[in-house]
Design an enzyme around this catalytic site. Structure first.
Site, mmCIF file in Angstrom:
data_model
loop_
_atom_site.group_PDB
_atom_site.id
_atom_site.type_symbol
_atom_site.label_atom_id
_atom_site.label_comp_id
_atom_site.label_asym_id
_atom_site.label_seq_id
_atom_site.Cartn_x
_atom_site.Cartn_y
_atom_site.Cartn_z
ATOM 1 N N HIS A 37 28.384 11.504 31.141
ATOM 2 C CA HIS A 37 27.228 12.195 30.638
ATOM 3 C C HIS A 37 27.272 12.409 29.267
ATOM 4 C CE1 HIS A 37 30.460 14.901 29.461
ATOM 5 N NE2 HIS A 37 30.966 14.954 30.721
ATOM 6 N N ASP A 38 26.158 13.227 28.900
ATOM 7 C CA ASP A 38 25.842 13.066 27.439
ATOM 8 C C ASP A 38 26.779 13.456 26.424
ATOM 9 O OD1 ASP A 38 23.249 12.485 28.200
ATOM 10 O OD2 ASP A 38 22.351 14.744 28.021
ATOM 11 N N HIS A 40 30.042 12.320 26.920
ATOM 12 C CA HIS A 40 30.699 11.161 26.542
ATOM 13 C C HIS A 40 29.700 10.224 25.764
ATOM 14 C CE1 HIS A 40 32.349 11.876 30.730
ATOM 15 N NE2 HIS A 40 33.528 11.609 30.127
ATOM 16 N N LYS A 152 35.607 19.882 24.248
ATOM 17 C CA LYS A 152 35.565 20.356 25.394
ATOM 18 C C LYS A 152 36.872 20.689 25.947
ATOM 19 C CE LYS A 152 34.205 20.910 29.914
ATOM 20 N NZ LYS A 152 35.286 20.365 30.563
ATOM 21 N N ASP A 153 37.629 19.340 25.824
ATOM 22 C CA ASP A 153 39.068 19.574 26.535
ATOM 23 C C ASP A 153 40.024 19.786 25.309
ATOM 24 O OD1 ASP A 153 38.596 18.670 29.464
ATOM 25 O OD2 ASP A 153 37.707 17.149 28.277
HETATM 26 O O1 PAF Z 1 39.462 13.538 29.434
HETATM 27 C C1 PAF Z 1 39.767 12.503 30.193
HETATM 28 O O2 PAF Z 1 38.773 12.091 30.942
HETATM 29 C C2 PAF Z 1 40.863 12.099 30.514
HETATM 30 O O3 PAF Z 1 42.061 13.256 30.728
HETATM 31 C C3 PAF Z 1 41.534 10.868 29.892
HETATM 32 C C4 PAF Z 1 41.594 11.353 28.201
HETATM 33 C C5 PAF Z 1 40.447 9.914 29.852
HETATM 34 C C6 PAF Z 1 42.687 10.517 30.388
HETATM 35 O O4 PAF Z 1 42.750 10.179 31.874
#
Ligand code: PAF
Length: 283
Positions: A37-38, A40, A152-153
């Site tokens: 998505h945007d 990424h 975000k994470d």
């Molecule tokens: O954030 C994510 O999409 C996943 O946790 C990652 C970092 C690609 C690891 O699988």
């Protein structure tokens, strides 16, 4: 707009990276699970400001999903992902399958402490071991100069920084601001699970976090403010709040008022679990 080179084996990935290194090119990595998505795409753009070549990995990593979670229904849309990567200028898509990443007999798991403790780990106790293991493998396969992860994470970003520090992985970790829709909802592949009505509720999460962070910065008591935020989310239509907590922004230790902090939350809307976080400025 040229399509990225698609590679599915570690050997071919290493050969391509070797060629780029021979040409003196720097390499950035954006690890993803696809359904781009945007958010990424913003990571790819940042990667390409930092390095001449960008590798995007797409791998829905089974070791970070608990048996009860959405591994099977996690959105998979490779053709669209490759188009989006091409639009953003990424040169290589690394798309290994499970057997390539975890061949028969695979028996190693990395466990990170420190920032991995609490928050997500209280509800997903094996999640960060799975993330740390796959990220370490991706880094060792690619050997990038830097890698870009979204804020975000936020806890994941802190865990990956800790992982690199502790294991001397020579990869610079770049945190990128969360991309949001016009109503403040953080972009997430899991937003695809939400109905129109749920989207309206989901958009309240960021608003409640901002309000609570402002109250904390203005001196509100932490446990009253976070309890009030939990009630506000339920009133807005969330079904369950896993946590709302303020933490010190680097090590994710308990927040102290004179330190920059982060307010992090996870809450359920139907079968979808959403996470978000905002800054809590120091007083
Ligand atoms: O954030 C994510 O999409 C996943 O946790 C990652 C970092 C690609 C690891 O699988």
């Amino acid at each position: 707009m040229s399509r990225p080179l698609v590679i599915d084996s570690v050997a071919a990935l290493r050969a391509q990276i070797r060629d780029w290194r021979c040409d003196g090119l720097s390499v950035a990595m954006v690890p993803t699970m696809g359904a781009l998505h945007d958010g990424h795409i913003s990571l790819v753009r940042i990667a390409l400001e930092k390095a001449e070549r960008c590798v995007v990995s797409i791998f829905v990593n089974p070791t970070q999903f608990a048996p009860s979670e959405d591994l099977d229904k996690y959105p998979r849309q490779l053709a669209r992902d490759l188009d989006r990567m091409a639009g953003a200028g990424a040169q290589l898509a690394f798309i290994p399958d499970v057997a390539e990443m975890y061949p028969a007999g695979f028996a190693t798991r990395i466990s990170v402490g420190g920032p991995a403790a609490g928050l997500e780990s209280d509800f997903r106790p094996t999640f960060f071991d799975g993330v740390a293991t796959v990220v370490a493998k991706l880094f060792l396969q690619t050997l990038p100069d830097c890698a870009v992860f979204g804020e975000k994470d936020y806890q994941q970003l802190c865990v990956v920084r800790q992982l690199c520090r502790d294991l001397d992985l020579p990869v610079e970790i770049i945190g990128a601001p969360t991309v949001r829709d016009a109503h403040g909802l953080a972009m997430s592949s899991r937003n695809a699970y939400l109905s129109e009505a749920e989207l309206g509720v989901a958009r309240q999460l960021n608003a409640v976090l901002h309000r609570t962070a402002a109250a904390l910065a203005a001196g509100a008591d932490e446990s009253s403010a976070t309890a009030e935020a939990g009630r506000a989310l339920v009133k807005a239509g969330f079904d369950k709040v896993d946590y709302i907590a303020a933490r010190e922004s680097l090590a994710l230790a308990p927040w102290r008022r004179n330190r920059d902090g982060r307010l992090l939350a996870a809450a359920w809307l139907g079968k979808t679990r959403l996470i978000d976080n905002v800054e809590v400025p120091s007083a």
